[in-house]
Design a protein around this motif. Structure first.
Motif, short mmCIF file in Angstrom:
data_model
loop_
_atom_site.label_atom_id
_atom_site.label_comp_id
_atom_site.label_asym_id
_atom_site.label_seq_id
_atom_site.Cartn_x
_atom_site.Cartn_y
_atom_site.Cartn_z
N ILE A 153 0.82 -1.21 0.00
CA ILE A 153 0.00 0.00 0.00
C ILE A 153 0.86 1.26 0.00
CG2 ILE A 153 -1.69 1.30 1.40
CD1 ILE A 153 -3.05 -1.27 2.05
N GLU A 154 2.15 1.12 0.30
CA GLU A 154 3.03 2.29 0.21
C GLU A 154 2.98 2.90 -1.19
OE1 GLU A 154 6.90 1.06 1.37
OE2 GLU A 154 6.35 0.68 3.47
N LEU A 155 2.76 2.05 -2.20
CA LEU A 155 2.65 2.54 -3.57
C LEU A 155 1.48 3.49 -3.71
CD1 LEU A 155 3.51 2.49 -6.55
CD2 LEU A 155 2.05 0.47 -6.85
N LEU A 156 0.41 3.23 -2.95
CA LEU A 156 -0.75 4.12 -2.97
C LEU A 156 -0.35 5.54 -2.60
CD1 LEU A 156 -3.91 4.63 -2.87
CD2 LEU A 156 -3.74 4.07 -0.45
N LEU A 157 0.44 5.67 -1.53
CA LEU A 157 0.87 7.00 -1.08
C LEU A 157 1.82 7.63 -2.09
CD1 LEU A 157 1.59 6.15 2.68
CD2 LEU A 157 -0.50 7.12 1.70
N VAL A 158 2.75 6.82 -2.60
CA VAL A 158 3.74 7.32 -3.54
C VAL A 158 3.08 7.84 -4.81
CG1 VAL A 158 5.67 6.61 -5.03
CG2 VAL A 158 5.60 5.89 -2.66
N ALA A 159 1.99 7.20 -5.23
CA ALA A 159 1.35 7.56 -6.50
C ALA A 159 0.20 8.55 -6.36
CB ALA A 159 0.84 6.28 -7.18
N THR A 160 -0.62 8.42 -5.32
CA THR A 160 -1.81 9.25 -5.20
C THR A 160 -1.48 10.71 -4.91
OG1 THR A 160 -3.05 7.35 -4.35
CG2 THR A 160 -4.01 9.53 -4.00
N ILE A 161 -0.59 10.94 -3.96
CA ILE A 161 -0.31 12.31 -3.52
C ILE A 161 0.27 13.17 -4.64
CG2 ILE A 161 1.07 13.72 -1.93
CD1 ILE A 161 0.67 11.49 0.15
N PRO A 162 1.32 12.73 -5.35
CA PRO A 162 1.83 13.58 -6.43
C PRO A 162 0.82 13.81 -7.55
CG PRO A 162 2.91 11.44 -6.43
CD PRO A 162 2.16 11.54 -5.16
N ALA A 163 -0.01 12.79 -7.83
CA ALA A 163 -1.03 12.97 -8.86
C ALA A 163 -2.00 14.07 -8.48
CB ALA A 163 -1.78 11.65 -9.09
N MET A 164 -2.41 14.10 -7.21
CA MET A 164 -3.36 15.11 -6.76
C MET A 164 -2.73 16.49 -6.74
SD MET A 164 -5.42 13.03 -3.76
CE MET A 164 -6.77 14.22 -3.71
N LEU A 165 -1.47 16.57 -6.34
CA LEU A 165 -0.79 17.87 -6.34
C LEU A 165 -0.59 18.38 -7.76
CD1 LEU A 165 1.91 17.09 -3.61
CD2 LEU A 165 -0.02 18.69 -3.38
#
Length: 310
Positions: A16-28
């Motif tokens: 699930i670390e990938l979720l954080l790595v991918a979701t946050i930059p996409a939203m920013l």
């Protein structure tokens, strides 16, 4: 406490670390310079529940082979710390909670539907169909791991005025970065645990192909990953450009070193590439996050080309 730990382990927290790595930059990146911290945190929680549900369903489906693989023999279902029935109930609870969370609290029905589609794809297409039938399992099945960027992008765009260009082409590029990154990342791990997959009857690429064939594929997908990161340059600033280029050279260098060692018949350590691949993706996406948070002037703006695609 042991029971709580077992249920938490069902969610595959490291994955699930990938979720954080991918979701946050996409939203920013979806709304550069506008840092929607509260909405990002809510989305990460909702996305975490969806990913945790998918991973738990996956463990239920794979509980038989997990028992015969040394790498997975200590998973909760493999050692009967949780029953398959209770794990299934837990997964369905997380699924419903994720859908309602993203729809009602994050204000994005499209993100909620994307998560439902991702869970269904991960279980029925990857786990139950592809994984035990083809060495291309992780290539196409890995698409599920690319969806956090789509979910994050959907939440931001659903909360933006309709007249603002949503730039979905960037979300597709981010999706493809993770898509092309997944095979070299996973195959490097599978090279290390080849015997485990062979014992479980899972036709991972290193099980059914020679090491030289595997490393050639790793190099091809590594090139595809690095090139795809550069497609985002018109929508990013100098910070992302420098880090993407430097990290890409690093990633390629380690992939070629692994390939060279295999060609020479040397004893290789594929886990180095596996670990490096994690660091590579984190570097690229952290650079994108900082670039977007600072609202740096994009290269497209500097050179007179600002894409306005869907």
């Amino acid at each position: 406490m042991e029971t709580i730990k077992a249920y938490f382990a069902l969610t595959k927290p490291r994955v699930i670390e990938l979720l954080l790595v991918a979701t946050i930059p996409a939203m920013l990146q979806a709304d550069r310079g506008e840092n929607h911290i509260g909405l990002i945190l809510l989305t990460v929680v909702g996305g975490w529940m969806g990913a945790a549900a998918a991973n738990t369903f996956n463990m239920v489906a794979d509980s038989d082979i997990d028992k015969v693989m040394k790498r997975t023999e200590r998973r909760p279902l493999a050692k009967s710390a949780v029953s398959n029935r209770n794990a299934t109930i837990f997964a369905w609870t997380l699924t419903v909670a994720s859908f309602l969370w993203l729809w009602l609290l994050c204000g994005s029905l499209s993100a909620a539907l994307f998560v439902m589609a991702t869970i269904a794809f991960y279980i029925f297409v990857y786990t139950k169909w592809l994984k035990r039938r083809t060495p291309q399992n992780i290539v196409w099945g890995g698409a599920a791991g690319c969806m956090p960027v789509i979910v994050g992008w959907a939440v931001i765009t659903d909360n933006m005025p309709s007249y603002v260009p949503h730039q979905w082409w960037q979300a597709i590029v981010l999706f493809l970065i993770v898509f092309f990154w997944t095979p070299p990342h996973t195959w490097a791990l599978a090279m290390k645990y080849k015997d485990d997959y062979e014992a479980a009857g899972v036709p991972m690429m290193p099980v059914v192909r020679t090491p030289i064939q595997v490393t050639r594929q790793i190099i091809a997908y590594t090139w595809a990953t690095v090139i795809t990161t550069l497609l985002l340059l018109p929508a990013t600033g100098w910070l992302y450009a420098i880090v993407a280029a430097a990290a890409g050279a690093w990633f390629l260098g380690v992939a070629y070193r692994l390939h060279s060692g295999v060609k020479k018949g040397l004893e290789v350590k594929p886990l180095r590439l596996f670990i490096l691949s994690n660091n590579y993706l984190a570097l690229v996406f952290v650079a994108l996050s900082v670039d977007a948070m600072l609202g740096l002037s994009t290269l497209g703006e500097q050179y007179g080309w600002v894409p306005q695609l869907f």
